[in-house]
Design a protein around this motif. Structure first.
Motif, mmCIF file in Angstrom:
data_model
loop_
_atom_site.group_PDB
_atom_site.id
_atom_site.type_symbol
_atom_site.label_atom_id
_atom_site.label_comp_id
_atom_site.label_asym_id
_atom_site.label_seq_id
_atom_site.Cartn_x
_atom_site.Cartn_y
_atom_site.Cartn_z
ATOM 1 N N ALA A 84 0.830 -1.207 0.000
ATOM 2 C CA ALA A 84 0.000 0.000 0.000
ATOM 3 C C ALA A 84 0.861 1.251 0.000
ATOM 4 C CB ALA A 84 -0.911 0.007 1.219
ATOM 5 N N ALA A 85 0.463 2.235 -0.803
ATOM 6 C CA ALA A 85 1.195 3.500 -0.862
ATOM 7 C C ALA A 85 1.251 4.154 0.511
ATOM 8 C CB ALA A 85 0.538 4.431 -1.875
ATOM 9 N N SER A 86 0.157 3.991 1.269
ATOM 10 C CA SER A 86 0.138 4.586 2.609
ATOM 11 C C SER A 86 1.236 3.976 3.485
ATOM 12 C CB SER A 86 -1.231 4.378 3.261
ATOM 13 O OG SER A 86 -1.530 3.005 3.341
ATOM 14 N N TYR B 68 4.563 5.349 2.499
ATOM 15 C CA TYR B 68 4.696 6.724 2.987
ATOM 16 C C TYR B 68 4.998 6.733 4.487
ATOM 17 C CZ TYR B 68 3.499 11.676 3.635
ATOM 18 O OH TYR B 68 3.532 13.013 3.933
ATOM 19 N N THR C 242 8.424 8.364 5.936
ATOM 20 C CA THR C 242 8.459 9.526 6.827
ATOM 21 C C THR C 242 8.974 9.158 8.216
ATOM 22 O OG1 THR C 242 6.146 9.134 7.411
ATOM 23 C CG2 THR C 242 6.570 10.768 5.684
ATOM 24 N N PHE C 243 8.972 7.854 8.531
ATOM 25 C CA PHE C 243 9.431 7.431 9.855
ATOM 26 C C PHE C 243 10.948 7.561 9.975
ATOM 27 C CE2 PHE C 243 10.875 4.389 13.018
ATOM 28 C CZ PHE C 243 9.985 4.598 14.060
ATOM 29 N N SER D 236 -6.285 -0.038 3.045
ATOM 30 C CA SER D 236 -4.978 0.541 3.387
ATOM 31 C C SER D 236 -4.821 1.976 2.899
ATOM 32 C CB SER D 236 -3.844 -0.317 2.813
ATOM 33 O OG SER D 236 -3.945 -1.627 3.282
ATOM 34 N N ALA D 237 -5.820 2.794 3.170
ATOM 35 C CA ALA D 237 -5.715 4.194 2.752
ATOM 36 C C ALA D 237 -4.914 5.011 3.747
ATOM 37 C CB ALA D 237 -7.113 4.791 2.589
ATOM 38 N N LEU D 238 -4.872 4.552 5.009
ATOM 39 C CA LEU D 238 -4.320 5.387 6.067
ATOM 40 C C LEU D 238 -2.981 4.871 6.596
ATOM 41 C CD1 LEU D 238 -7.547 6.049 8.175
ATOM 42 C CD2 LEU D 238 -6.566 7.446 6.344
ATOM 43 N N THR D 239 -2.207 5.802 7.205
ATOM 44 C CA THR D 239 -0.935 5.452 7.832
ATOM 45 C C THR D 239 -0.608 6.513 8.872
ATOM 46 O OG1 THR D 239 1.401 4.972 7.407
ATOM 47 C CG2 THR D 239 0.446 6.760 6.142
ATOM 48 N N PHE D 240 0.369 6.208 9.744
ATOM 49 C CA PHE D 240 0.978 7.261 10.547
ATOM 50 C C PHE D 240 2.088 7.870 9.729
ATOM 51 C CE2 PHE D 240 -0.348 5.046 14.622
ATOM 52 C CZ PHE D 240 -1.145 6.093 15.054
ATOM 53 N N LYS D 241 2.232 9.187 9.781
ATOM 54 C CA LYS D 241 3.441 9.760 9.204
ATOM 55 C C LYS D 241 4.293 10.347 10.331
ATOM 56 C CE LYS D 241 1.929 14.440 8.057
ATOM 57 N NZ LYS D 241 1.795 15.437 7.013
ATOM 58 N N GLU D 242 5.573 10.484 10.068
ATOM 59 C CA GLU D 242 6.541 10.952 11.069
ATOM 60 C C GLU D 242 6.532 10.007 12.264
ATOM 61 O OE1 GLU D 242 8.482 13.266 10.068
ATOM 62 O OE2 GLU D 242 7.329 14.120 8.420
ATOM 63 N N ARG D 243 7.118 10.441 13.377
ATOM 64 C CA ARG D 243 7.208 9.553 14.530
ATOM 65 C C ARG D 243 7.147 10.356 15.827
ATOM 66 N NH1 ARG D 243 11.719 10.001 11.752
ATOM 67 N NH2 ARG D 243 13.364 11.171 12.806
ATOM 68 N N THR E 207 -2.923 10.051 4.765
ATOM 69 C CA THR E 207 -2.904 9.148 3.609
ATOM 70 C C THR E 207 -1.502 9.172 3.000
ATOM 71 O OG1 THR E 207 -3.574 11.017 2.302
ATOM 72 C CG2 THR E 207 -5.314 9.516 2.940
ATOM 73 N N ALA E 208 -1.255 8.374 1.978
ATOM 74 C CA ALA E 208 0.024 8.420 1.279
ATOM 75 C C ALA E 208 0.226 9.826 0.707
ATOM 76 C CB ALA E 208 0.037 7.398 0.156
ATOM 77 N N PHE E 209 1.333 10.424 1.022
ATOM 78 C CA PHE E 209 1.676 11.771 0.541
ATOM 79 C C PHE E 209 0.616 12.814 0.906
ATOM 80 C CE2 PHE E 209 4.199 8.963 -2.048
ATOM 81 C CZ PHE E 209 5.438 9.575 -2.029
ATOM 82 N N ASP E 210 -0.149 12.533 1.959
ATOM 83 C CA ASP E 210 -1.193 13.456 2.434
ATOM 84 C C ASP E 210 -2.215 13.806 1.349
ATOM 85 O OD1 ASP E 210 0.431 13.577 4.740
ATOM 86 O OD2 ASP E 210 1.589 15.220 3.849
ATOM 87 N N ILE E 211 -2.365 12.934 0.367
ATOM 88 C CA ILE E 211 -3.313 13.254 -0.705
ATOM 89 C C ILE E 211 -4.730 13.270 -0.122
ATOM 90 C CG2 ILE E 211 -2.015 12.450 -2.722
ATOM 91 C CD1 ILE E 211 -3.427 9.799 -2.517
#
Lengths: 165, 902
Positions: A57-59, A62, A66-67, B169-176, B184-188
């Protein structure tokens, strides 16, 4: 700033991915490292293409990108300047050195000059406290820095064409 | 399963190996605070709030990840544990910067609950309160979901449900660390990501960080009154909670609870965001009578008198069979029962049908012949444990999204093999072991070839065939000359893939077939269904748990409307109208003289209007002016019929043609039952008041019937169900008190009967399973030079049926604004068509202008149009040729031409 992550040359990616068989998410970090080596950073369109071709998944990509500090989602300058924020450097005038660099290049930490020559980062310690205050450009250490020396060192990296201009 | 004895806070609890402490505690009513736990998700142990003490363990453990062991002693509420939890909560409150007084989630928020329970100091709770404008994030610009990072406690539940349950799988954590946030991926923007806007992320969020954008400011959770009912959209029958503001009397948000059957708290975009229609100001509130071509508001007295006198006059002059009625798969069982009783006992005709004719008539006809019962053989829940799932002609993730979750679960978590046979590369293909793209209309050729492989390679279940079935020799004879090579040519599927699909299906321990309108909507629909029945019986994959033939029904209550006898050939409970014994029984029960003749089906009714055989038409909650094939002809008939009554909640395309329009109430405004696709009879409960003078459908019909000389009166819906149970053996044991908490699946013969999870166990409903020899017949219309494309019509995720309800939703209108035609990339290039171009799609029957959607998910030469959109009505194009047995039209195949409009 140029267009970020659009119309990248996907031939580089083809070569990178062809080295892997049956890609799983375990291969993600090595793939991203190679992409960064190949493109200088992680272009959005290349990452999306990786997702498309591998099913990761692209998410998720990403999130990983970014981590880790080592991955960059924006193009990087030709030269990487890193300056120390550690205790020894701080005591010896490190913050002033950082200010001069920012002023000389007209950017903040983490940014890249418009001409794509320099990317500037600060780091917690460069491990050479005896040389404080310290900056590193493209892996070369410049110790016992002063405000004057910063400008001289930076000038030595400038393109000749720009000097004329 | 190994039983384990565990003591929690001094209470003896019995658990199963593999259970966690938290799960066992919940089962035993012991409350352990938790924020990152959701029974739908794998445990993550990230919030640290469920810390408990386990005797012998080195320190506190997280109850949500720690598995029980025999003899374990657990303490959940010691002084030390409470202290730890309070510290954890304080840390969370340093991140959580919302103020409860202005938060919509006030009353539902778990952080708030625990903040109070553990008496976290005010200065900690308010330490980070912010007054600044929120920074735009990935949810900016979309109408459905709003993410407020200040209220987010980084439990990760939204990310996990999107990945583990929805599998998008649209979502994720970014940074830490301190910078981490959900995106979302690349904040789209969410609408451009893989997100389907199901809102499952909102459903699992323990705070108000994720919330329905349009619910914000409409009332805090603590002030909303929740009513559990059954979702009005598809046949899955999700249990849904309508949360209503006492102040406005309107639905603020739709939610669902984990643990409910059949959806376990899951909803799709339509259920969660498609409820705006209930309070839409275009709802009908007064009866309308057409005078000089214009609708004028009328009193109920006037409207009911007019309908009764006109229908009465038509009956007197032209006979009962000159009147027909279309009942509704959107309405409740009780209303369908009353409608068909009115048509049969009061009017005196069997001319009653409904839109099941257009979706699963071939299922009802085909499976009844083969097995004796035309419904899903298994429950939805059983799908999870099937070892092979053969999905043919069902775009499950779009048409039945919550059932698709079970299929994905079976594949991803239980290792099931998934075979997808569909002309298009539908979303399920992502999870499939193999995708075989049959040319539209060639299903019999495919399935017969699979049966041939199974016979040739001796993969038959010979004992099953011998003991449980009849006429196998006829089938064997019929497929004797089938060749794989020829089947490959007809279907365009390579022969080795057909073979592989057959072998995979036959060899699996439990194989289940899922099908829908890709199978049924053909002139060979009944044959298609019979073929699938044959396939299941040659392999013995029927009549067992997680093993069977499962047609997914389209509308919320299309199963129920069929069960209630809103069909021209059967009374309630599939009792034949042509059987004299049955007729006697119903004449006695209803105290009326009944017609011994089968009635007309939907399309036949429309054609009979042309021949002036049908003079009066009563349509309740259906929209044939958009849903029926060959619309030019259908609309002409609706315009020509002498007297047309339409009873609906909106002035639909069909209602425009009516002489009298009667305003009915929506599902949210009434009590009753729907029967879902797995035959489960479930409660519908009134949540809001009806607008204006809108009335209950069954009351309207009773009033007309009474005026026409056949008095009908009921006090409440439950009473109608009691009458249904008394005349329909398969509903014999159904009553409202028994289905108060969980619905019952028919057959349920008496008050003690527990309902039926899967059909045909040990014995088919008809005794022996019957093989029907079926041979391939091509579709009615084939492509030629003038019309070179095969056009299929169908559904998409965001819209439902003719869009009467979904198109009232701001969320849905944003993501699915209008119709389109899918065309393959190479075809588009050849025709000079780019994505988004205006194109004209033309068939022998009509012509529609719409947008081109250029895709690689369809094969060259085939095009696809959704039929939901009145401005691009796909049914202007479709052919009204019928299956000879089931009378279902061929929506899935006709010949079309496409050209760019310059």
């Amino acid at each position: 700033m140029n267009l970020i992550g659009e119309n990248s040359d996907l031939n580089i990616l083809d070569d990178i991915l062809s080295a892997f068989t049956e890609i799983t998410s375990n291969d993600l970090i090595p793939i991203l490292q190679r992409i960064q080596n190949g493109y200088g950073y992680l272009p959005k369109d290349v990452v999306m293409e990786v997702s498309e071709r591998t099913g990761i998944a692209a998410s998720q990509i990403y999130g990983v990108a970014t981590f880790y500090e080592q991955f960059h989602l924006k193009p990087r300058g030709k030269h990487l300047i890193r300056c120390c924020r550690g205790t020894a450097c701080h005591v010896k005038g490190g913050p002033e050195i950082i200010d001069v660099i920012k002023k000389c290049l007209g950017l903040e930490a983490g940014e890249t000059t418009e001409d794509m020559e320099f990317t500037f980062e600060t780091v917690a310690c460069l491990g050479a406290c005896a040389l404080a205050p310290l900056m590193v450009i493209d892996g070369n250490y410049y110790g016992m820095m002063t405000k004057q020396k910063v400008a001289e060192v930076l000038d030595s990296f400038r393109k000749p064409a720009e000097e004329i201009a | 399963m190994t039983q384990m004895n565990v003591k929690i806070d001094g209470k003896d609890c019995i658990g199963q190996a593999g259970q966690t402490i938290l799960e066992l505690a919940i089962d035993n009513g012991i409350d352990i605070p938790n924020l990152c736990h959701d029974p739908r998700l794998k445990p993550s142990g990230s919030c640290r709030l469920c810390l408990v003490e386990v005797e012998g363990a080195r320190g506190p453990v997280t109850a949500c990840t720690f598995e029980i062991a025999d003899g374990m002693v657990v303490s959940t509420d010691t002084e030390e544990i409470r202290g730890l939890r309070k510290t954890v909560l304080e840390l969370l409150f340093y991140e959580h910067k919302g103020a409860c007084a202005t938060c919509d989630d006030n009353g539902e928020c778990k952080l708030q609950t625990y903040g109070y329970e553990y008496q976290v100091e005010d200065d900690v709770i308010n330490c980070g309160s912010v007054c600044s404008e929120p920074v735009p994030n990935y949810t900016a610009g979309n109408e459905a979901i709003e993410y407020d990072v200040d209220k987010c406690i980084r439990c990760g539940r939204c990310i996990r449900i999107c990945e583990e349950v929805q599998m998008d799988s649209a979502l994720t954590f970014k940074e830490r660390a301190g910078q981490a946030e959900v995106t979302t991926a690349f904040d789209i923007p969410l609408n451009e990501s893989t997100c389907e806007l199901c809102g499952q992320c909102i459903s699992t969020c323990p705070t108000g960080a994720l919330y329905e954008r349009h619910a914000k400011g409409k009332g805090q959770c603590k002030d909303l009154k929740s009513t559990t009912t059954t979702c009005v959209y598809c046949g899955v029958g999700c249990q849904i909670d309508l949360n209503v503001s006492a102040k406005t009397g309107k639905i603020v948000r739709a939610t669902s609870k984990t643990g409910v059957v059949p959806n376990n708290g899951n909803l799709c975009v339509k259920g969660r965001f498609g409820q705006d229609f209930v309070s839409d100001n275009r709802r009908l509130t007064m009866p309308l009578i057409k005078k000089d071509g214009e609708f004028k508001e009328a009193s109920w007295e006037e409207a009911l008198d007019l309908v009764a006198s006109r229908l009465g006059a038509i009956k007197e002059v032209n006979g009962a069979d000159s009147i027909a009625g279309l009942s509704s798969a959107k309405c409740t069982n009780e209303e369908n029962y009353i409608f068909q009783k009115f048509m049969r006992a009061c009017v005196g005709t069997n001319n009653v049908d409904h839109c099941a004719r257009l979706c699963h008539a071939s299922t009802v006809a085909g499976l009844a012949r083969a097995f004796g019962s035309g419904a899903m053989t298994n429950s939805i829940e059983e799908l999870k444990d099937a070892k092979c799932i053969f999905v043919i002609g069902s775009n499950t993730t779009e048409a039945h999204p919550v059932i698709a979750l079970n299929i994905k679960h079976a594949v991803v978590n239980n290792g099931a093999e998934l075979i997808v046979a569909d002309p298009r590369c539908i979303d399920l293909v992502r999870f499939a072991d193999m995708h075989i793209a049959q040319k539209p209309g060639t299903d019999v050729a495919l399935i017969n070839a699979m049966i041939k492989v199974i016979i040739d390679e001796d993969l038959l279940d010979k004992d099953f065939i011998a003991e449980r079935t009849e006429d196998f020799e006829l089938l064997k004879e019929a497929v004797k000359n089938v060749s794989l090579k020829e089947a490959a040519e007809i279907t365009t599927i390579p022969a080795d893939l057909i073979r592989q699909a057959a072998v995979t299906y036959a060899r699996a321990k439990t194989s289940t077939i899922i099908y829908s309108m890709g199978i049924t909507q053909h002139t060979t629909g009944t044959d298609n269904v019979l073929s699938l029945a044959n396939l299941s019986m040659v392999t013995g994959h029927i009549g067992k748990e997680s093993t069977g033939v499962n047609p997914l029904r389209g509308q919320n209550n299309v199963q129920g409307a069929c069960d209630m006898g809103a069909l021209p050939n059967v009374y309630p409970g599939y009792q034949q109208v042509e059987s004299p014994n049955v007729q006697d029984k119903f004449e006695a029960a209803w105290n009326a003289k009944l017609s011994p003749n089968k009635g007309l089906t939907i399309v036949e009714i429309m054609h009979a209007i042309e021949e002036e055989k049908i003079k009066g038409l009563y349509i309740m909650g259906e929209n044939p002016a958009l849903s029926d094939p060959n619309l030019n002809r259908t609309r002409k008939a609706l315009g020509e019929v002498e007297f047309l009554v339409v009873q609906d909640i909106f002035l639909t395309e069909t209602a425009q043609y009516a002489d009298v329009v009667l305003p009915a109430v929506s599902y949210a405004e009434k009590d009753g039952t729907f029967t879902n696709t797995e035959r489960r009879v479930q409660r519908v409960r009134k949540a809001v008041e009806a607008p204006g003078e809108a009335r209950l459908d069954w009351k309207i019909i009773c009033d007309i019937s009474t005026r026409m000389g056949f008095p009908m009166a009921y006090y409440r819906a439950a009473g109608i169900m009691d009458e249904i149970a008394s005349v329909s053996p398969i509903y014999g044991g159904i009553s409202y008190d028994r289905i108060e908490k969980v619905g019952l699946a028919w057959p349920c013969f008496d008050k003690e009967h527990p309902g039926t999870k899967f059909l045909h166990k040990g014995k088919f409903s008809r005794g022996k399973g019957k093989f029907h020899p079926v041979t391939f017949i091509p579709a009615k219309e084939s492509t030629d030079k003038e019309f070179p494309f095969v056009l299929s019509t169908g559904r998409q995720l965001y819209q439902f049926h003719t869009g009467t309800m979904t198109r009232k939703s701001a969320v849905i209108n944003q993501v699915s604004p209008t119709g389109y035609v899918e065309i393959q990339l190479d075809d588009a290039v050849n025709l000079g068509i780019s994505n988004g171009d205006r194109v004209e799609v033309k068939t022998r029957r009509g012509c529609v202008e719409t947008d081109a959607k250029v895709t690689e998910n369809i094969e060259p030469g085939w095009i696809f149009m959704p039929f939901h959109f009145s401005e691009a009505p796909a049914n202007m194009l479709t052919i009204d040729e019928l299956d000879p047995v089931a009378k279902i039209p061929e929506f899935k195949v006709c010949a079309a031409a496409v050209r760019k409009i310059s």
